[in-house]
Design a protein around this motif. Structure first.
Motif, PDB file in Angstrom:
ATOM      1  N   LEU A 170      39.762  38.193  55.710  1.00 10.83           N
ATOM      2  CA  LEU A 170      39.239  39.355  54.979  1.00 10.83           C
ATOM      3  C   LEU A 170      38.259  40.154  55.829  1.00 10.83           C
ATOM      4  O   LEU A 170      38.292  41.394  55.842  1.00 10.83           O
ATOM      5  N   ALA A 181      33.946  30.287  52.303  1.00  8.20           N
ATOM      6  CA  ALA A 181      33.612  31.689  52.550  1.00  8.20           C
ATOM      7  C   ALA A 181      32.155  31.829  52.975  1.00  8.20           C
ATOM      8  O   ALA A 181      31.818  32.655  53.839  1.00  8.20           O
ATOM      9  N   HIS A 210      39.059  39.131  46.927  1.00  6.38           N
ATOM     10  CA  HIS A 210      39.345  37.897  46.184  1.00  6.38           C
ATOM     11  C   HIS A 210      40.065  36.905  47.075  1.00  6.38           C
ATOM     12  O   HIS A 210      41.025  37.254  47.771  1.00  6.38           O
ATOM     13  N   ILE A 253      32.728  38.777  47.437  1.00  8.13           N
ATOM     14  CA  ILE A 253      33.922  37.924  47.386  1.00  8.13           C
ATOM     15  C   ILE A 253      33.878  37.090  46.114  1.00  8.13           C
ATOM     16  O   ILE A 253      32.888  36.404  45.837  1.00  8.13           O
ATOM     17  N   ILE A 308      28.688  36.300  46.925  1.00 13.82           N
ATOM     18  CA  ILE A 308      29.833  35.405  46.712  1.00 13.82           C
ATOM     19  C   ILE A 308      29.725  34.730  45.354  1.00 13.82           C
ATOM     20  O   ILE A 308      28.652  34.271  44.961  1.00 13.82           O
ATOM     21  N   ALA A 323      38.421  33.840  54.255  1.00 11.20           N
ATOM     22  CA  ALA A 323      37.293  34.772  54.373  1.00 11.20           C
ATOM     23  C   ALA A 323      37.306  35.457  55.740  1.00 11.20           C
ATOM     24  O   ALA A 323      37.065  36.675  55.834  1.00 11.20           O
TER      25      ALA A 323
END
Length: 331
Positions: A227, A248, A178, A237, A265, A224
């Motif tokens: 992550l 992202a 997230h 995501i 996404i 992103a």
């Protein structure tokens, strides 16, 4: 107004009555005055009128960021309804800075604005009390304050966060991360809690699957990438708004992740731009136009009804499935 009176051969008071539609005036006299107004291109001074009757037929829409397409889409609805009822709208962009919010409130309070639609998470109850003391009606957007005099409009953000996260699991994602908005904003918190409602008890989950951002494309892009470095295995995501989801998507392309089979996404808001990305973005859609429309209608009711009763309204959101989650295979 003196020039109009001289042109029409009437008193200044008669011209004033025609302009303000007050008092009994012969039709012939009114026609003569309006012809003089038209001939001289006279435009009544709205500020002066406001000083005399304490009304300006103007409202303000205070919003945090004009660069986020979500807010201009909402402002259009506010303006459409306002114009239908003879009001004009001042758009006030605060950049989410309290100093700018307070400056706007001070200026609006002294310029006879009849009402304000406030979309700000840094507003305080004392600020609203100051507006009420100046007989300015208030409607809140996105933030609910514990005050019986303030109507607030919002959406079911937590439920939307759950819908987004559940959808990612449904299409086969095994590790869903997230990208959260600014943590001290209640809407961002609620969307994050919706995510946690779904994955918070799963054996693989820990807090490192949440990356913080600032509701911008660049912020989503950087979040992103963080992550991907922390968790290369992330295959889904949920971003707290569409702009961060677009960021992202950009990061995913740079990292060579195929959308949606390697990375799915989902965004949040449903701005027009979300349908124009490559591929088009799955999103949790807010009823953006309806929010602005309802807020302005509510403000009109507040300004014109002495028996007005405040309320809190939470509207539903809808999952709009597009190509960023349309997997041809489930991993």
């Amino acid at each position: 107004i003196r020039d109009v009176a001289k042109q029409a051969g009437v008193s200044i008071a008669t011209v004033s009555r025609v302009i303000n539609n007050k008092g009994k005036i012969k039709q012939e006299t009114e026609t003569t005055v309006r012809e003089a107004i038209k001939k001289l291109n006279y435009i009544p001074n709205k500020v002066a009128q406001g000083l005399s009757n304490q009304r300006s037929n103007a409202v303000a829409f205070i919003l945090p960021s004009i660069s986020n397409p979500f807010f201009p889409e909402m402002a259009r609805a506010v303006e459409d309804v306002a114009q239908q009822h003879g009001y004009h709208v001042f758009i006030c962009n605060t950049d989410d800075k309290r100093e700018k919010v307070l400056n706007y409130l001070d200026n609006l309070a002294t310029h006879y604005v009849d009402g304000i639609i406030l979309n700000s998470h840094i507003i305080k109850e004392a600020d609203l009390e100051k507006l009420r003391n100046n007989n300015i009606s208030i409607v809140m957007m996105d933030r609910v304050l514990e005050h019986e005099e303030t109507t607030a409009f919002a959406v079911k953000n937590r439920a939307g966060g759950r819908k987004a996260t559940e959808h990612l699991l449904d299409v086969g994602c095994k590790r869903v991360a997230h990208i959260s908005g600014v943590t001290d904003i209640p809407t961002a918190q609620d969307r994050m809690w919706g995510y946690l409602d779904v994955v918070g008890t799963l054996p693989w989950y820990d807090t490192s699957y949440i990356s913080r951002s600032d509701f911008t494309v660049e912020g989503g892009y950087q979040a992103a990438k963080e992550l991907f470095m922390r968790h290369p295995e992330v295959d889904g995501i949920f971003a707290g708004n569409d702009l961060m989801a677009i960021g992202a998507l950009r990061a995913a392309h740079e990292w060579g992740k195929a959308i949606p089979n390697e990375l799915a996404i989902v965004g949040f808001d449903g701005i027009d731009m979300s349908a124009l990305t490559t591929p088009p973005m799955t999103t949790v859609q807010q009823p953006i136009y309806e929010l602005g429309e309802l807020a302005m209608k509510e403000l009109l009711g507040h300004m014109n009804d002495e028996a007005y009763e405040a309320k809190t309204v939470n509207l539903d959101v809808e999952l709009i499935i597009r190509e960023t989650t349309m997997r041809t295979q489930q991993n």
